[in-house]
Design a protein around this motif. Structure first.
Motif, PDB file in Angstrom:
ATOM      1  N   GLN A   1       0.879  -1.140   0.113  1.00  0.00           N
ATOM      2  CA  GLN A   1       0.111   0.166  -0.067  1.00  0.00           C
ATOM      3  C   GLN A   1       0.697   1.164   0.044  1.00  0.00           C
ATOM      4  N   GLY A   2       1.909   1.218  -0.272  1.00  0.00           N
ATOM      5  CA  GLY A   2       3.108   2.438  -0.497  1.00  0.00           C
ATOM      6  C   GLY A   2       3.641   2.725   0.617  1.00  0.00           C
ATOM      7  N   MET A   3       3.361   2.224   1.765  1.00  0.00           N
ATOM      8  CA  MET A   3       4.151   2.719   3.091  1.00  0.00           C
ATOM      9  C   MET A   3       5.447   2.090   3.060  1.00  0.00           C
ATOM     10  N   ILE A   4       6.561   3.335   3.794  1.00  0.00           N
ATOM     11  CA  ILE A   4       7.901   2.696   3.985  1.00  0.00           C
ATOM     12  C   ILE A   4       8.435   3.039   5.375  1.00  0.00           C
ATOM     13  N   VAL A   5       9.464   2.106   5.759  1.00  0.00           N
ATOM     14  CA  VAL A   5      10.032   2.553   6.995  1.00  0.00           C
ATOM     15  C   VAL A   5      11.591   2.422   6.685  1.00  0.00           C
ATOM     16  N   ARG A   6      12.213   3.240   7.351  1.00  0.00           N
ATOM     17  CA  ARG A   6      13.770   3.132   7.304  1.00  0.00           C
ATOM     18  C   ARG A   6      14.317   2.607   8.472  1.00  0.00           C
ATOM     19  N   LEU A   7      15.224   1.661   8.524  1.00  0.00           N
ATOM     20  CA  LEU A   7      15.767   1.113   9.829  1.00  0.00           C
ATOM     21  C   LEU A   7      17.241   0.918   9.554  1.00  0.00           C
ATOM     22  N   ARG A   8      17.896   0.712  10.840  1.00  0.00           N
ATOM     23  CA  ARG A   8      19.336   0.589  10.998  1.00  0.00           C
ATOM     24  C   ARG A   8      19.489  -0.724  11.378  1.00  0.00           C
ATOM     25  N   VAL A   9      20.371  -1.397  10.481  1.00  0.00           N
ATOM     26  CA  VAL A   9      20.698  -2.983  10.679  1.00  0.00           C
ATOM     27  C   VAL A   9      21.453  -3.294  12.106  1.00  0.00           C
ATOM     28  N   LYS A  10      22.082  -2.464  12.854  1.00  0.00           N
ATOM     29  CA  LYS A  10      22.782  -2.461  13.861  1.00  0.00           C
ATOM     30  C   LYS A  10      21.865  -2.658  15.114  1.00  0.00           C
ATOM     31  N   ASP A  11      20.397  -2.143  14.851  1.00  0.00           N
ATOM     32  CA  ASP A  11      19.432  -2.231  16.021  1.00  0.00           C
ATOM     33  C   ASP A  11      18.730  -3.670  16.083  1.00  0.00           C
ATOM     34  N   PHE A  12      19.177  -4.424  15.277  1.00  0.00           N
ATOM     35  CA  PHE A  12      18.412  -5.761  15.097  1.00  0.00           C
ATOM     36  C   PHE A  12      19.527  -6.880  15.755  1.00  0.00           C
ATOM     37  N   SER A  13      19.155  -7.640  16.844  1.00  0.00           N
ATOM     38  CA  SER A  13      19.956  -8.688  17.195  1.00  0.00           C
ATOM     39  C   SER A  13      20.191  -9.676  16.267  1.00  0.00           C
ATOM     40  N   VAL A  14      21.275 -10.542  16.620  1.00  0.00           N
ATOM     41  CA  VAL A  14      21.550 -11.701  15.436  1.00  0.00           C
ATOM     42  C   VAL A  14      21.044 -12.865  16.100  1.00  0.00           C
ATOM     43  N   HIS A  15      20.110 -13.688  15.402  1.00  0.00           N
ATOM     44  CA  HIS A  15      19.508 -14.837  15.951  1.00  0.00           C
ATOM     45  C   HIS A  15      19.918 -16.118  15.016  1.00  0.00           C
TER      46      HIS A  15
END
Length: 235
Positions: free
Chosen positions: A200-214
């Motif tokens: 539906q055309g929404m977008i979010v910009r995120l930093r990779v380092k904010d995600f833990s490694v699983h």
């Protein structure tokens, strides 16, 4: 296509239809985009199809752009191209499927072929599954997997053992009714950022380092809140 031929518009602009930039048949749709600065003899275009075929062609075979386009790969009926990437002999590729399987193999496992060839088997798919993404990976880094219900996770590349192409692969992510099915995989490093885009055309910009490694066999965490009937389509 030369980049300067594409109109430069703001984020709210509609842009220009691809069919007005390159000749496409009515039944065709865009599968992938690769940015190329020079068509070197020691670089290749690696392609992957929905049914698990991969094909490698020298990048120099595409050096002369034509508005009508040129054949890049022959496709079996019922199959379609889903990804393309520029590689070199030291590259490794990873194919990811909709139901959460993945296979990592050396680029040299696929011998170079002409533009009109069909390619070779990249992964053996289980019934009902399909390849949805391909990533060119390096030993140091992580693989980011994103699902259509807005979940994502990072796993160390070393967890995906190097295999010969054509195998069944290993578990990449646990796909459930909670997190949905895989839409994209990306090779990322801590300094990278990503943009998650919905139907539906929404977008979010995120930093990779904010995600833990699983680990590989996990479901991931929520990356984006989705509206009613919306889903992630690209990363």
């Amino acid at each position: 296509l030369k980049v300067h031929e594409i109109p430069n518009v703001g984020t709210a602009g509609k842009g220009k239809a691809i069919v007005n930039l390159v000749a496409m048949h009515p039944q065709e749709k865009l599968a992938d985009v690769c940015a190329v600065k020079e068509f070197r003899e020691d670089r290749y275009l690696l392609m992957a199809t929905r049914k698990g075929t991969v094909k490698k062609t020298p990048l120099s075979a595409f050096a002369n752009p034509m508005s009508r386009g040129i054949i890049a790969i022959a496709i079996d009926e019922g199959d379609e191209l889903i990804a393309a990437a520029v590689t070199e002999p030291s590259s490794e590729a990873l194919l990811a499927t909709r139901d959460g399987k993945a296979i990592r193999f050396s680029e040299t496992d696929a011998r170079p072929m002409g533009r009109t060839a069909y390619g070779v088997k990249g992964i053996e798919l289980q019934e009902g599954d399909a390849v949805v993404s391909m990533a060119v990976v390096e030993p140091e880094g992580t693989l980011l997997t994103v699902t259509d219900l807005g979940f994502g996770k990072r796993s160390h590349i070393e967890e995906y053992r190097l295999q010969s192409r054509g195998g069944k692969g290993i578990i990449n992510v646990r796909t459930t009714a909670r997190n949905g099915r895989v839409v994209a995989v990306l090779f990322v490093q801590d300094e990278d950022e990503l943009m998650v885009i919905t139907a539906q055309g929404m977008i979010v910009r995120l930093r990779v380092k904010d995600f833990s490694v699983h680990g590989r066999a996990t479901q991931g965490v929520r990356l984006i809140e989705l509206g009613e009937g919306d889903e992630v389509v690209a990363v």
